[in-house]
Enzyme design. Structure first.
Site, PDB file in Angstrom:
ATOM      1  N   ASP A   3       0.820  -1.211   0.000  1.00 25.11           N
ATOM      2  CA  ASP A   3       0.000   0.000   0.000  1.00 25.11           C
ATOM      3  C   ASP A   3       0.851   1.257   0.000  1.00 25.11           C
ATOM      4  OD1 ASP A   3       0.964  -0.190   2.643  1.00 25.11           O
ATOM      5  OD2 ASP A   3      -0.919  -1.003   3.384  1.00 25.11           O
TER       6      ASP A   3
ATOM      7  N   HIS B 148      -7.132  -4.778  10.046  1.00 27.15           N
ATOM      8  CA  HIS B 148      -6.811  -4.559   8.636  1.00 27.15           C
ATOM      9  C   HIS B 148      -5.476  -5.191   8.269  1.00 27.15           C
ATOM     10  CE1 HIS B 148      -4.675  -0.522   9.688  1.00 27.15           C
ATOM     11  NE2 HIS B 148      -3.744  -1.343   9.229  1.00 27.15           N
TER      12      HIS B 148
ATOM     13  N   GLU C 219      -9.628  -2.063   5.240  1.00 21.11           N
ATOM     14  CA  GLU C 219     -10.282  -1.756   6.505  1.00 21.11           C
ATOM     15  C   GLU C 219     -11.535  -2.627   6.704  1.00 21.11           C
ATOM     16  OE1 GLU C 219      -8.625  -0.067   8.431  1.00 21.11           O
ATOM     17  OE2 GLU C 219      -8.031   1.917   7.745  1.00 21.11           O
TER      18      GLU C 219
ATOM     19  N   ASN D 216      -7.540  -2.905  14.279  1.00 17.79           N
ATOM     20  CA  ASN D 216      -8.917  -3.167  13.838  1.00 17.79           C
ATOM     21  C   ASN D 216      -8.991  -4.368  12.892  1.00 17.79           C
ATOM     22  OD1 ASN D 216      -7.825  -2.149  11.499  1.00 17.79           O
ATOM     23  ND2 ASN D 216      -9.273  -0.465  11.269  1.00 17.79           N
TER      24      ASN D 216
END
Length: 246
Positions: free
Chosen positions: A67, A138, A143, A136
């Protein structure tokens, strides 16, 4: 899935580096998928040491990063391009032409994402994908959502992700709100995956990822379906699972 619990972050980093180096030594023209963030820094440090000691040769390796923030210039010291050059590429003998990182200044996002996936496919796919995991759940910047995003795409970052990444910036306002991320299908098509996590802050999500239901609400949970995943943790990140893996 194989789960390795290390006593310390340093030990975890050495094990991860050994796995990456072994992949490259077995297949000198390996396609590596690489991750950024705080967790892999120790692994990259160890790989640089191994290169300096003539234990691994990166001259035939091609890399694809997971990313990149969007929008961001690659000269920005918080860009993942800068991170990779600073932590690994500037210190080993990789060919600049073999380094692939999403363009954080791309004007045509759809074309950038399509071409990125096409390049991975035309290269023969990723042999070994390194992953971290967010608090979380990811992986990359995929996400939590109601569906799994398949290909490389632009994503709006969750507030939790922005808050977590603000430690790398002077203020939370400077953290980009969007990113370009490799998709779940692309990640899952990797032949082998190594996921790294350290620190107690990751312990709860590691338990959910490994032993919870497979759901896009915990994107990393999809790795339960991959045939060849190695998870390397330190003691703190393994806090809630040690009795389940021993």
């Amino acid at each position: 899935m194989r789960i390795i619990v290390s006593n310390t972050y340093e030990e975890m980093s050495k094990k991860a580096a050994t796995l990456v180096a072994s992949q490259v030594n077995l297949k000198p023209n390996s396609i590596l998928g690489l991750a950024t963030g705080g967790t892999p820094v120790g692994m990259y440090r160890e790989l640089v040491k191994m290169y300096q000691d003539d234990e691994v040769d990166f001259s035939g390796v091609k890399t694809f990063n997971l990313d990149e923030y969007y929008p961001i210039d690659k000269t920005n010291d918080q860009s993942y391009y800068y991170y990779m050059k600073d932590n690994l590429f500037n210190h080993v003998n990789i060919d600049e032409e073999n380094i692939n990182i999403p363009n954080g200044k791309a004007k045509d996002i759809e074309t950038e994402c399509y071409e990125y996936d096409k390049n991975i496919y035309n290269s023969g796919g990723i042999d070994l994908q390194v992953l971290g995991i967010g608090t979380n759940g990811h992986i990359g910047f995929n996400e939590p959502d109601v569906t799994f995003e398949s290909g490389t795409h632009k994503v709006t970052l969750d507030e939790e992700t922005i808050k977590a990444n603000s430690r790398f910036f002077d203020s939370i306002e400077e953290v980009p709100k969007e990113a370009i991320s490799m998709g779940m299908k692309t990640i899952m098509q990797s032949k082998k995956i190594v996921l790294l996590a350290n620190g107690e802050a990751k312990a709860k999500i590691i338990e959910k990822m490994l032993f919870g239901e497979i759901s896009p609400n915990v994107p990393a949970s999809i790795l339960q379906l991959h045939p060849h995943v190695i998870v390397i943790l330190d003691k703190e990140a393994a806090k809630y699972i040690e009795d389940k893996v021993n």
